[in-house]
Design a protein around this motif. Structure first.
Motif, PDB file in Angstrom:
ATOM      1  N   LEU A 288       0.175   4.801   0.441  1.00 44.91           N
ATOM      2  CA  LEU A 288      -0.363   3.496   0.825  1.00 44.91           C
ATOM      3  C   LEU A 288      -0.099   3.232   2.311  1.00 44.91           C
TER       4      LEU A 288
ATOM      5  N   LEU B 111      -8.431   2.378  -0.073  1.00 43.52           N
ATOM      6  CA  LEU B 111      -7.353   2.008  -0.985  1.00 43.52           C
ATOM      7  C   LEU B 111      -7.332   2.945  -2.191  1.00 43.52           C
ATOM      8  N   CYS B 112      -8.521   3.161  -2.776  1.00 39.65           N
ATOM      9  CA  CYS B 112      -8.595   4.023  -3.957  1.00 39.65           C
ATOM     10  C   CYS B 112      -8.175   5.443  -3.609  1.00 39.65           C
TER      11      CYS B 112
ATOM     12  N   THR C  49       6.780   6.010  -7.266  1.00 41.53           N
ATOM     13  CA  THR C  49       6.865   4.891  -6.328  1.00 41.53           C
ATOM     14  C   THR C  49       6.935   5.420  -4.908  1.00 41.53           C
TER      15      THR C  49
ATOM     16  N   LEU D 119       3.549   7.013  -3.890  1.00 39.69           N
ATOM     17  CA  LEU D 119       2.515   5.980  -3.733  1.00 39.69           C
ATOM     18  C   LEU D 119       2.777   5.165  -2.469  1.00 39.69           C
TER      19      LEU D 119
ATOM     20  N   GLY E 215      -1.697   9.350  -3.551  1.00 40.87           N
ATOM     21  CA  GLY E 215      -0.297   9.127  -3.869  1.00 40.87           C
ATOM     22  C   GLY E 215       0.061   9.709  -5.225  1.00 40.87           C
ATOM     23  N   THR E 216      -0.807   9.492  -6.193  1.00 41.49           N
ATOM     24  CA  THR E 216      -0.553  10.025  -7.532  1.00 41.49           C
ATOM     25  C   THR E 216      -0.549  11.547  -7.504  1.00 41.49           C
TER      26      THR E 216
ATOM     27  N   LEU F 216      -4.457   5.566  -3.330  1.00 40.84           N
ATOM     28  CA  LEU F 216      -3.787   5.549  -4.631  1.00 40.84           C
ATOM     29  C   LEU F 216      -3.903   6.904  -5.306  1.00 40.84           C
TER      30      LEU F 216
END
Lengths: 906, 119
Positions: free
Chosen positions: A434, A476-477, A427, A430, A483-484, A480
Motif C-alpha cells: 500500500l 489500489l486494487c 499485514t 500489505l 501485497g497479497t 492489494l
C-alpha cells in the motif's frame, strides 16, 4: 411418524443449515423440538419455513459482520472466550510492529517499497494511457452507435477508400439501418483565412451540415453547424479560439474571408471535442497536421461535388462518412445492408462501380484499432515488470524471514496460532504494497507526463489521457493484489515449518534452510524466466527498429529542409502562378547554403497521396481494370533536391513547358506494374478513364520512394511537370550544404521579403519527418527496452542475493573443504556452477514462455520473425552470462574464506 | 457493569421486549417463551423459531438474560432444555423500555385526534 411429518422434519433439518454452525449447535436441538411439538398446531406452514431460512441467513450475515468488520473483545456466541484471532486491536498491534520493524531495517524497507512503487506505478501509468486511448468512450453522444463508412476497392484491395459524392448520396438514401449518415472531406485542408492582416492558414475540416447533430455535440460558445446551414458557416476549435482570438467571446458572429469566400464564425467547440481523429481521414489529402482549427460546411451542391451537367461525381473519391446506427442494429447488420446497396450501385453503374463495395467499421475501432496491439504489448510488458518486482520483494521478505526465524518461533511458543502469524506476515506485505501504491501514484503522475511527452504525435486520443478516479482504484486494487502475492508465499512458508528447533539453534542456524533455499531458487528461476521474456521482446523490437532505420527511403533524407506553402488567392491563372513560382524558386536558390530547390504536391513520409487510374496507348483494358497509381507533380529541380535517382531516360527540363507535348516520369514500381518487361521510355499514357484526354510520353524512370511510411513497400507512382498545371499549396524541398535547420530562418525571412501575403508553414527537416515516421516504433522500443534492461538488473540482483545466501550458509562446509586441501578454485567453480544451473533452468523456462508469447507481438515486428533464433540465443547467452557474473561476487568471497575462522564459528 | 446505562439499549425490538416480559416473573425455556408470547397476544403474534432464538442469543450476549439450571418442580418437566432468566440488567432495561413506551402512550393520549371516537 407419518410420511408427511417425516418429510417436514427433514425439510426442517435442511432449513437449519441456513444458520451458522455455532448457532445450530447451541439452539438446533431445541428448535427441532419446538418444531415437533408444534406439528399439530397448523403453524408449520411454508411461510414458516421461509421465515426460518431467512432468519438463518440473517444470522449468518450478522455473524460474518461481527467477525470481520467490527470484532471486539466481548464474548459472544461465535467466540465465547472473547478472544479473536483477528481484531482491530491485533491489526493495530501488527501495524505498529511492522512500522517499528521498517524503521529498524530502513534499507530493506526502502528497497521493497521502491521496487513496489515502481512496479505498481508503472502499471498504473500504462493503464492510464490504455484507458485514455482504448477504453474511454469517444467524446460523442452514444459513441457505440457510431460507425465509419468507406468505399472498398476490391480490385486494388483498398478497403478504406474514400467515397465519391454520387455514391455517398445513393448510400445515404439506401442506408435503412442508419439513423443518420453524414459526410466530410476525407482529408483536412489548409484554408487561407483573412482576418485583419495577411492571410493565415487554418486547418479546416469540411463537414456536411448534419454532422454535429449526428455526433450529438453542441458548441461551448455560440452554436455548432446544424442541418440547413449554407456555405461558409464555420465553427472553430477551442485551441484556435484561445490561440488566435485570445478567448474573445465576441468572435461569435465574426465575418472572415476563407479561401477568398465570405465565411461566418458561428461558434466555438468545447476543448475536449475532436473531429476527425487520425484514423478517420482517408489516405489522400494535402496537409500532414491533424489539429483541426475550424469546421466549415461542405455543400453537396458545390463545384467539387457535381460535374458540368449538374450530376454528382461518381468516379472521384474524396468523401469520408460517419453514421449513427438505428437503435438495436449491429455493425454486422449495417455492413450487410450497405453491401447490398453497394452491389445495387455496382449493377447500375458498372463503369465506375465495378469491384467497389463498402466497409463499415465501428468508430472506436477505426480510431484506436491500429494502436491497440502496441498498447497491449506495453501492458503485457509492464505487467511482467510488476511480477518481477513482486518476486524480488518476496525474495527480500524471505531473506528477512531467516533472521526473524527465532522471533517467530518465540511467538509460536508463547501461543501465537498459525493464523495469527500469517496475519502478521500479511499485514507487513500489505502495508509495504500500500505504501508502494501510494508512492506509485507519484510515479503515475510523472510517468503519465513522460509517456505523453514520449508518445508519438500520431497516437490517437493522447490528449485525452489523464489519471482519474478509475486509475486510483486500479492502483489500489493492484497494490492489494501485489501485497497479497508478495506476502502469501513467505507467510505460508514462515509459519509452516516446525519452528521449535530454531530456538535451540545458534544464531547462525540454518534450520529449514533447505526448503527455504528451494523456495528462493524457485523465485530466482521465475525472475530469470521473466527477464528472458522481456529481453526477447525488447530484442525483437530492437532488431525490427534497426531494420526499419536501415531501409532506403528512396531519397537522401539528410541535409534536406521541407516546408509547405499556400500561394495568394489572387493568382487565379496558370500563367500568373508559373511566373510567381519562377521568381520564388529563384529567390530560394539565392539563399546561402541552399544547393538545390524543388517542390511537389505530396512529400514522402510527411503527407498523404492521391491516386489515379492510367491507360496505356495500345493496351486494351476495360475501364474498371485500369491500374491505379499514385500521382504527383514535380516542381523545378525536385528529384535533384530530394536526391531521387533517375534510373532511365531523363529528368524534366525547360523543354517540358506549358505548351510542349505533355511528358511524365514514372518510378520503377510503376514501370514494372504497367509496362512489365517493355521499355517504358517513349510509351504513351493518360490518366483516368478519359477517352478524350491527351496522351503523355514517358521520358524517364526514377527509383522507388517509400512515401506512406518507411515500412510500407513503395507504390507505383507517376510525376507530371508542374508547369502544365501549377498547384496552389505545394511542399518545397531544399537541399542544403550544411545543417538544414540553420537555413529555416533564412527561408522565412526570404519569404516575408518576397511576398507578405505568402503563407509558408510546417517547416521541418526531413530527418525530423523521418523520425516522426518511426515514432510509434521508437516509443514501443524505448519502453519495452527499458523494461528489458530493468528485468536484467532485477534478475542479476536476484541471482546475487540467492548465491550470497548460499555462500553464507555454506561457509562452514567451504572451510572444511579448504582445510582439507581443496584448491580455492574448486570452491569458486562450485558456486558458479550452481548459479549457472539456476540460470539454465530459468532461461529454459523463459525461452519456453517467450516462444508462446512473442507471436502475440508479431504485428509490431518488421523484418524479423517472432521466433527469431538469433534474438532467442543472444538473450539466453546474455542471461546465463549475467547470472554467472552475479554469482562471481559471492563466489570470490567463498574462495577467500579463512578455514580456521569458518571452522571456529559454530 | 460500571458503564451500564439502560437507555443505551432502547428502543428494544418488539421480540426482545416480549421475551423480557415473558421472563419477568419466572424463568422459562425457549418453547415456553414461545407459548407465553402467543398466549399473551391472544394468538395474534406468531413468533418464528429463528426469530426467537436469535433474540435469545443477542439478549444473552448483552447480559440482559442468562442461561440457568432447570428449576425443580411441576411445570419444569424438561431437563434437556436450557432455561433463561432475566438479569438485573434485563429488569432495568425492561423498566426503561416501559417508561419509554408510557411516555409515548401518554403523549399519544393527549392528542385528541388520535383518541378513539374522535372525529
Amino acid at each position: 411418524m407419518s410420511l408427511g411429518s417425516w418429510i417436514a422434519n427433514r425439510l426442517f433439518g435442511i432449513a437449519l443449515l441456513a444458520y451458522p454452525r455455532a448457532f445450530r449447535r447451541h439452539f438446533g436441538d431445541e428448535m427441532r423440538d419446538d418444531f415437533r411439538r408444534r406439528a399439530g398446531s397448523g403453524r408449520n406452514t411454508p411461510g414458516a419455513f421461509a421465515a426460518l431460512v431467512r432468519d438463518g441467513l440473517r444470522e449468518r450475515a450478522t455473524a460474518v459482520a461481527r467477525w470481520t468488520l467490527w470484532p471486539n473483545h466481548q464474548p459472544h456466541l461465535y467466540e465465547p472466550s472473547g478472544r479473536h484471532a483477528m481484531s482491530w486491536d491485533s491489526i493495530r498491534a501488527d501495524v505498529r510492529y511492522t512500522l517499528r520493524q521498517a524503521v529498524q531495517a530502513p534499507l530493506y524497507t526502502l528497497l521493497a517499497v521502491s521496487a513496489l512503487a515502481l512496479g505498481i506505478g508503472a502499471n498504473s501509468a500504462i493503464f492510464t494511457v490504455v484507458q485514455g486511448v482504448l477504453l474511454k468512450p469517444l467524446p460523442y453522444q452514444h459513441p457505440d452507435q457510431l460507425v465509419t463508412v468507406w468505399s472498398h476497392n476490391t480490385a486494388e484491395n483498398k478497403p478504406e477508400n474514400p467515397i465519391s459524392p454520387a455514391n455517398f448520396a445513393d448510400l445515404r438514401d439506401q442506408a435503412r439501418s442508419f439513423a443518420a449518415l453524414e459526410g466530410y472531406f476525407s482529408f483536412v485542408s489548409n484554408t487561407q483565412i483573412v482576418l485583419d492582416g495577411p492571410p493565415e492558414i487554418a486547418v479546416t475540416s469540411f463537414v456536411s451540415p448534419g454532422l454535429f447533430e449526428l455526433l450529438g455535440r453542441t458548441a461551448m460558445l455560440g452554436r455548432a453547424i446544424q442541418p440547413g446551414d449554407g456555405a461558409g458557416i464555420t465553427v472553430i476549435s477551442h485551441g484556435y479560439w484561445q490561440r488566435r482570438f485570445g478567448s474573445d467571446p465576441s468572435v461569435v458572429g465574426r465575418q472572415v474571408t476563407a479561401d477568398g469566400a465570405p465565411a461566418t464564425i458561428v461558434g466555438v467547440m468545447p476543448p475536449e471535442f475532436v473531429f476527425p481523429y487520425m484514423g478517420m481521414v482517408g489516405p489522400t489529402g494535402f496537409t500532414r497536421t491533424m489539429d483541426v482549427d475550424a469546421w466549415t460546411t461542405m455543400m453537396m451542391t458545390g463545384p467539387r461535388m457535381v460535374d458540368q451537367s449538374g450530376r454528382f461525381i461518381r468516379n472521384v473519391h474524396y468523401l469520408a462518412a460517419v453514421g449513427r446506427l438505428q437503435p438495436g442494429i449491429s455493425v454486422e447488420q449495417a455492413r450487410a445492408g450497405l453491401a447490398a446497396a453497394a452491389s445495387r450501385l455496382e449493377q447500375a453503374y458498372p463503369d465506375t462501380n465495378k469491384g467497389w463495395t463498402t466497409t463499415v467499421t465501428a468508430l472506436h475501432e477505426q480510431v484506436v484499432g491500429e494502436v491497440r496491439p502496441a498498447l497491449l504489448v506495453l501492458t503485457g510488458g509492464v505487467a511482467l515488470i510488476l511480477l518481477m518486482a513482486c518476486v524480488n520483494v518476496a525474495n527480500l521478505v524471505l531473506a528477512r524471514g531467516v533472521s526473524r526465524q527465532k522471533e517467530l518461533a518465540i511467538r509460536a511458543t508463547l501461543g501465537a496460532t498459525r493464523g495469527r502469524l500469517m496475519q502478521q506476515a500479511l499485514t507487513e506485505s500489505l502495508l509495504l504494497a500500500l505504501t508502494g501504491g501510494l508512492l506509485g501514484l507519484l510515479v503515475v503522475r510523472w510517468g503519465v507526463q513522460a509517456l505523453i511527452a514520449l508518445a508519438p504525435a500520431n497516437l490517437p486520443r493522447v490528449q485525452e489521457v489523464a489519471p482519474d478516479g478509475t486509475v486510483f482504484l486500479v492502483t489500489l486494487c493492484v497494490a492489494l493484489a501485489t501485497g497479497t502475492l508478495v506476502g502469501i508465499v513467505p507467510a505460508l512458508f514462515a509459519t509452516r515449518a516446525d519452528l521449535r528447533p530454531a530456538l535451540q539453534e545458534s544464531s547462525r542456524g540454518s534450520v529449514g534452510s533447505r526448503s527455504r533455499h528451494h523456495m528462493r531458487a524457485a523465485l530466482v528461476v521465475t525472475e530469470l524466466a521473466l527477464a528472458v521474456v522481456l529481453s526477447v521482446g525488447a530484442g525483437l523490437l530492437l532488431r525490427s527498429f534497426a531494420t526499419v532505420m536501415t531501409l532506403d527511403p528512396g531519397f537522401r533524407p539528410e541535409n534536406l529542409l521541407t516546408l509547405q506553402m499556400s500561394i495568394p488567392y489572387t493568382l487565379t491563372t496558370p500563367d500568373a502562378r508559373r511566373a510567381y513560382y519562377a521568381q520564388w524558386f529563384e529567390r530560394l536558390e539565392g539563399i546561402p547554403g541552399v544547393v538545390a530547390v524543388g517542390g511537389t504536391t505530396r512529400i514522402p513520409l510527411g503527407s498523404t497521396s492521391v491516386t489515379t487510374s492510367v491507360q496505356v496507348q495500345g493496351q486494351d483494358v476495360p475501364t474498371s481494370d485500369l491500374p491505379e497509381v499514385e500521382f504527383r507533380r514535380a516542381m523545378h529541380d525536385y528529384f535533384e533536391a530530394m536526391g531521387i535517382p533517375i534510373r532511365r531516360g531523363r529528368n524534366f527540363t525547360t523543354e517540358d513547358g506549358p505548351t510542349s507535348p505533355p511528358t511524365v516520369i514514372v518510378n520503377e514500381a510503376m514501370a514494372r506494374r504497367v509496362f512489365g518487361q517493355e521499355n517504358p521510355i517513349g510509351q504513351h499514357i493518360r490518366t483516368g478513364p478519359n477517352p478524350s484526354g491527351p496522351w503523355s510520353t514517358v521520358v524517364g524512370v526514377i527509383g522507388d520512394i517509400r512515401h506512406s511510411g518507411l515500412e510500407a513497400p513503395p507504390a507505383a507512382e507517376m510525376y507530371v511537370n508542374y508547369l502544365q498545371n501549377p498547384p496552389v499549396a505545394p511542399f518545397i524541398a531544399l537541399r542544403t550544404d550544411g545543417d538544414p535547420a540553420a537555413v529555416a530562418e533564412r527561408v522565412r525571412v526570404a519569404a516575408a521579403a518576397f511576398d507578405s501575403t505568402l503563407a509558408i508553414y510546417d517547416i521541418r527537416t526531413m530527418q525530423q519527418i523521418r523520425s516522426a515516421a518511426v515514432a510509434e516504433r521508437r516509443f514501443l522500443l524505448l519502453l519495452i527496452g527499458a523494461f528489458g534492461v530493468l528485468a536484467l538488473v532485477l534478475a542479476a540482483v536476484g541471482v546475487y542475493g540467492v548465491m550470497a545466501l548460499v555462500v553464507s550458509e555454506r561457509t562452514q562446509e567451504m572451510g572444511v573443504r579448504l582445510a582439507l586441501g581443496a584448491p580455492p578454485s574448486t570452491v569458486l567453480s562450485m558456486i558458479v556452477r550452481q548459479a549457472a544451473t539456476l540460470a539454465a533452468v530459468g532461461v529454459t523456462v523463459g525461452v519456453a514462455v517467450a516462444t508462446a508469447l512473442t507471436p502475440l507481438m508479431a504485428s509490431q515486428l518488421y523484418g524479423v520473425q517472432a521466433l527469431d533464433p538469433i534474438t532467442f540465443a543472444g538473450v539466453a547467452a546474455l542471461l546465463v552470462a549475467i547470472a554467472t557474473l552475479a554469482a562471481l561476487v559471492p563466489a570470490r568471497r567463498a574462495m577467500r574464506v579463512d578455514p580456521l575462522r569458518a571452522l571456529r564459528c559454530d | 457493569m460500571d458503564h451500564f446505562r439502560a437507555d443505551t439499549f432502547l428502543p428494544l425490538t418488539p421480540v426482545a421486549f416480549e421475551v423480557l416480559l415473558a421472563l419477568a416473573d419466572q424463568s422459562r425455556h425457549g418453547y415456553s417463551i414461545l407459548l407465553e408470547v402467543e398466549a399473551r397476544s391472544g394468538g395474534t403474534v406468531t413468533l418464528h423459531a429463528g426469530t426467537l432464538y436469535r433474540a435469545l442469543a443477542r439478549l444473552v450476549e448483552q447480559n440482559l438474560i442468562e442461561e440457568m439450571d432447570a428449576p425443580v418442580g411441576p411445570g419444569h418437566d424438561d431437563e434437556r432444555r436450557r432455561y433463561y432468566g432475566i438479569t438485573p440488567r434485563g429488569v432495568a432495561v425492561a423498566r426503561a423500555e416501559i417508561a419509554r413506551l408510557e411516555g409515548q402512550l401518554a403523549s399519544a393520549r393527549s392528542r385528541r385526534r388520535l383518541q378513539e371516537g374522535a372525529a
